[in-house]
Design a protein around this motif. Structure first.
Motif, PDB file in Angstrom:
ATOM      1  N   SER A  58    -108.168  22.068  91.261  1.00  0.00           N
ATOM      2  CA  SER A  58    -107.182  22.246  90.307  1.00  0.00           C
ATOM      3  C   SER A  58    -106.176  22.742  91.250  1.00  0.00           C
ATOM      4  O   SER A  58    -105.809  23.719  91.323  1.00  0.00           O
ATOM      5  CB  SER A  58    -107.543  23.287  89.371  1.00  0.00           C
ATOM      6  N   ALA A  61    -103.370  24.923  89.318  1.00  0.00           N
ATOM      7  CA  ALA A  61    -103.907  26.181  88.962  1.00  0.00           C
ATOM      8  C   ALA A  61    -104.195  27.237  90.420  1.00  0.00           C
ATOM      9  O   ALA A  61    -103.946  28.270  90.322  1.00  0.00           O
ATOM     10  CB  ALA A  61    -105.187  26.250  88.201  1.00  0.00           C
TER      11      ALA A  61
ATOM     12  N   SER B 139    -102.303  30.164  84.935  1.00  0.00           N
ATOM     13  CA  SER B 139    -102.886  30.276  86.093  1.00  0.00           C
ATOM     14  C   SER B 139    -102.203  31.436  86.832  1.00  0.00           C
ATOM     15  O   SER B 139    -102.871  32.140  87.591  1.00  0.00           O
ATOM     16  CB  SER B 139    -103.077  29.120  87.105  1.00  0.00           C
ATOM     17  N   SER B 171    -101.496  21.322  83.738  1.00  0.00           N
ATOM     18  CA  SER B 171    -101.395  22.839  84.066  1.00  0.00           C
ATOM     19  C   SER B 171    -102.208  23.616  83.373  1.00  0.00           C
ATOM     20  O   SER B 171    -103.123  24.472  83.623  1.00  0.00           O
ATOM     21  CB  SER B 171     -99.969  22.990  84.008  1.00  0.00           C
ATOM     22  N   GLU B 174    -105.929  23.035  83.778  1.00  0.00           N
ATOM     23  CA  GLU B 174    -106.593  23.498  85.044  1.00  0.00           C
ATOM     24  C   GLU B 174    -106.369  25.210  84.887  1.00  0.00           C
ATOM     25  O   GLU B 174    -107.457  25.624  85.463  1.00  0.00           O
ATOM     26  CB  GLU B 174    -105.361  23.090  86.163  1.00  0.00           C
ATOM     27  N   ASN B 177    -109.713  26.301  82.742  1.00  0.00           N
ATOM     28  CA  ASN B 177    -110.641  25.939  83.382  1.00  0.00           C
ATOM     29  C   ASN B 177    -111.086  27.131  84.495  1.00  0.00           C
ATOM     30  O   ASN B 177    -112.020  27.369  84.565  1.00  0.00           O
ATOM     31  CB  ASN B 177    -110.848  24.319  84.032  1.00  0.00           C
TER      32      ASN B 177
END
Lengths: 322, 354
Positions: A58, A61, B139, B171, B174, B177
């Motif tokens: 990711s 992220a 994130s 985004s 992600e 997760n």
């Protein structure tokens, strides 16, 4: 110590910053117990529990996480498994990390390590050179070390800098370059280095192309020419002063980059020399870049796609005849 | 048109809301909702009169959900609000003054005219300034929480908000997760307001219910009635409390309706009348007042007084900011790099040339 590779220098720099600075942690795919796809974090997860962490696949992220941690006062290092995959985290890098200080006054000290450039068999998606893309964006510092010594000291510096740093480490240099010892003193980032002194042509290069340029310069000694090679070290900021001073000595300029030519670092160097040092030039400035196709897979194709000592030498001979 | 399935599935909750629904909390939340509403009405006026450039993006109809997250956060928490979170921002400590300064581009505001409108924050104080690219803040909040965890700091939570459209981004996926993998104390509130700009839910996602995504991410999912302040306070209160006590990420999905356009430039003609007339279309501010008057947590006189006080404060602040200096391009340092010494700054900016 002896025979320290470029790759080991990167590992040792990370070990040192983890040891010296509790704010540092490393986040990336397969970098924990496995030690990374290239082993740049070998044994670090064991030595620094909880600070060298496997990330999910990711990239967006991963970078977002680094930004949030940096805002909270940490010094994260993100390892992209290959520079090519940083495009999946591009938005966070250029829209959040790069803009944060300007917009909010809050620093964003993070390092994104990009295993960059081509190797035989790498192919279109494991070979890219991304430095020009990131250097385009104000707010990002972009480093392209060409030597074992620079790989070590510039990574230490990257962690210390309050801005986001894109650290383009070249995979082709990982195992090929070796040094006997690691330096304690450092040429500051943003300063180029005269890798070889000469009087006939200035070759500006960075990363792996420095070594192709040095080999070409050596080849041209047989023709009686004395070639100067400037290693940019950092492509943003770019050390125009050192470039112009070199061109003032030689009157001729060839810029070599492994990336594509369009809007690239070589174009930027030539633009600066043309606008700020036009009178210094005795011949039109030249550039040599990769061919304008995706990076090919087969070693024979790849070896022709990128500039090599041989193609740099040819370009130099042509330039000397202009 | 038809509604997305999530929007007609009605309200159901995990557990009964209790935490966070106190007289004091509800009164504070209502007053903040009123502040947000009055302030945003002024912003719309300033936009229509040409004083605000770019755009004005209002949270009308979403104040109850927004404020319910804000009032459950505290100093030391991390908050990354999104476009329709004026009420939540005020609860987290943002002010009428700084909102006006940012919208009007005052050099005295937190963004100093460098960014505007809802791109406002003080990241060093845990109040993140959103970027326009949806999902990116999930994130980022996770990163702040990772930092706190590594330093051994406990008890803080992170929170962010997003619309149903934003959940379609990579985004967001992600980030969710990653939050699940790292088991971080994050609360993500999804305001399902039925339209992402003009795009209805059936063109946005195909799952029966956005809440079902919680299971896929391995996080706790909760549903709130998006225009019911008391319900939102309860559900989000529980979510924040669970995250704070170490139970991992929380996803709250709330159905509601945006009662304005995407921005003031948008007449929202794509929102059908039947939806506006449905329970989703009920104004959360009216609902909250009615409910709190009924149970004796508010009086009409108080509401009238608050309204007057807030209107006066908004007008005074607007007059003040309109007189403040605009950013001066000749005094701007035009430097995107951080706190390096002046020589280095010069070097970075120009590449070594004057």
């Amino acid at each position: 110590m002896s025979n320290i590779t470029y790759l080991e220098a990167i590992r040792l720099a990370q070990q040192r910053v983890l040891h010296e600075d509790p704010r540092v942690f490393i986040y990336g795919q397969d970098i924990g117990v496995f030690g990374g796809a290239f082993k740049a974090t070998k044994n670090l997860a064991k030595e620094f529990p909880g600070r060298v962490l496997d990330a999910p696949i990711s990239e967006d992220a991963m970078v977002g996480l680094a930004i949030g941690a940096a805002v909270e006062g940490m010094r994260p290092i993100i390892e992209m498994q290959f520079a090519d995959f940083s495009t999946c985290g591009f938005n966070q890098i250029v829209n959040q990390a790069a803009t944060l200080h300007y917009r909010t006054g809050t620093s964003c000290p993070l390092v994104i390590r990009l295993p960059s450039g081509g190797t035989p068999g790498g192919g279109p998606f494991h070979s890219q050179s991304m430095e020009a893309i990131y250097a385009h964006y104000p707010g990002l510092i972009v480093m392209t070390p060409a030597t074992v010594e620079d790989a070590y000291t510039m990574l230490l510096e990257a962690v210390a800098i309050d801005d986001p740093v894109i650290f383009c480490e070249h995979k082709f240099l990982y195992y090929h370059l070796k040094a006997d010892r690691l330096p304690e003193t450092v040429l500051p980032f943003g300063k180029a280095r005269i890798a070889r002194q000469g009087r006939d042509v200035t070759v500006v290069a960075y990363s792996a192309m420095v070594h192709e340029a040095l080999a070409a310069a050596e080849e041209l000694t047989h023709d009686g020419y004395d070639i100067e090679v400037v290693d940019l070290r950092t492509v943003r900021p770019i050390d125009t002063d050192t470039i112009l001073a070199s061109v003032a000595r030689t009157g001729r300029l060839l810029v070599v980059g492994e990336a594509w030519p369009w809007g690239g670092v070589a174009a930027e160097v030539i633009s600066r020399v043309a606008t700020e040092g036009f009178g210094l030039l005795d011949a039109p400035p030249q550039r040599l870049n990769a061919k304008e196709t995706p990076v090919p897979y087969h070693p024979a194709l790849w070896g022709t796609h990128r500039p090599t000592a041989s193609s740099v030498a040819n370009s130099l001979r042509q330039l000397l005849e202009l | 048109m038809t509604l997305g399935k999530a929007s007609v599935s009605g309200s159901k909750r995990v557990g009964k809301p209790s935490q966070g629904v106190t007289r004091e909390n509800a009164r504070r939340a209502y007053r903040l909702m009123l502040e947000a509403r009055v302030l945003e009405e002024k912003l719309a006026v300033l936009y229509r009169s040409g004083k605000i450039v770019g755009g004005v993006f209002l949270g009308r109809g979403q104040e109850a959900l927004s404020v319910s997250l804000g009032v459950h956060l505290r100093k030391g928490d991390i908050y990354a609000p999104l476009i329709r979170d004026q009420a939540g921002r005020m609860a987290f400590g943002d002010t009428i003054l700084d909102t006006l300064r940012t919208y009007l581009g005052s050099s005295l505001g937190s963004m100093r005219g460098r960014d505007g409108n809802i791109h406002r924050g003080r990241p060093a104080e845990g109040y993140h300034a959103m970027i326009s690219h949806l999902g990116a803040m999930v994130s980022t909040v996770c990163g702040g929480l990772m930092a706190k965890r590594m330093r051994g700091e406990t008890g803080a939570v992170g929170a962010t908000c997003i619309g149903e459209g934003g959940t379609s981004t990579g985004s967001f996926h992600e980030g969710m997760n990653l939050a699940g993998v790292e088991k971080l104390p994050i609360v993500v509130v999804v305001a399902n307001n039925q339209f992402s700009y003009s795009t209805p839910n059936e063109r946005q996602f195909a799952c029966a219910d956005l809440l079902s995504r919680a299971e896929g991410y391995g996080v706790m999912g909760r549903r709130a009635v998006g225009n019911d302040l008391i319900d939102c306070l309860g559900v989000i209160g529980e979510a924040v409390s669970s995250a704070r006590s170490g139970e991992g990420p929380q996803l709250v999905v709330a159905d509601l309706l945006r009662l304005v356009g995407h921005g003031e430039h948008d007449d929202a003609s794509y929102i059908p009348e039947f939806l506006k007339m449905s329970p989703l279309g009920e104004d959360c501010l009216d609902l909250a007042r009615t409910k709190m008057l009924e149970i004796g947590w508010l009086s009409d006189d108080e509401v009238t007084d608050w309204q007057k006080i807030i209107e006066k404060e908004v007008e005074e602040n607007a007059s003040k900011v309109l007189r403040e200096p605009a950013p001066d391009p000749s005094e701007e340092d035009w430097n995107a790099f951080s706190s390096l010494d002046p020589q280095q700054k010069q070097h970075l900016q120009t590449g070594g040339r004057q």
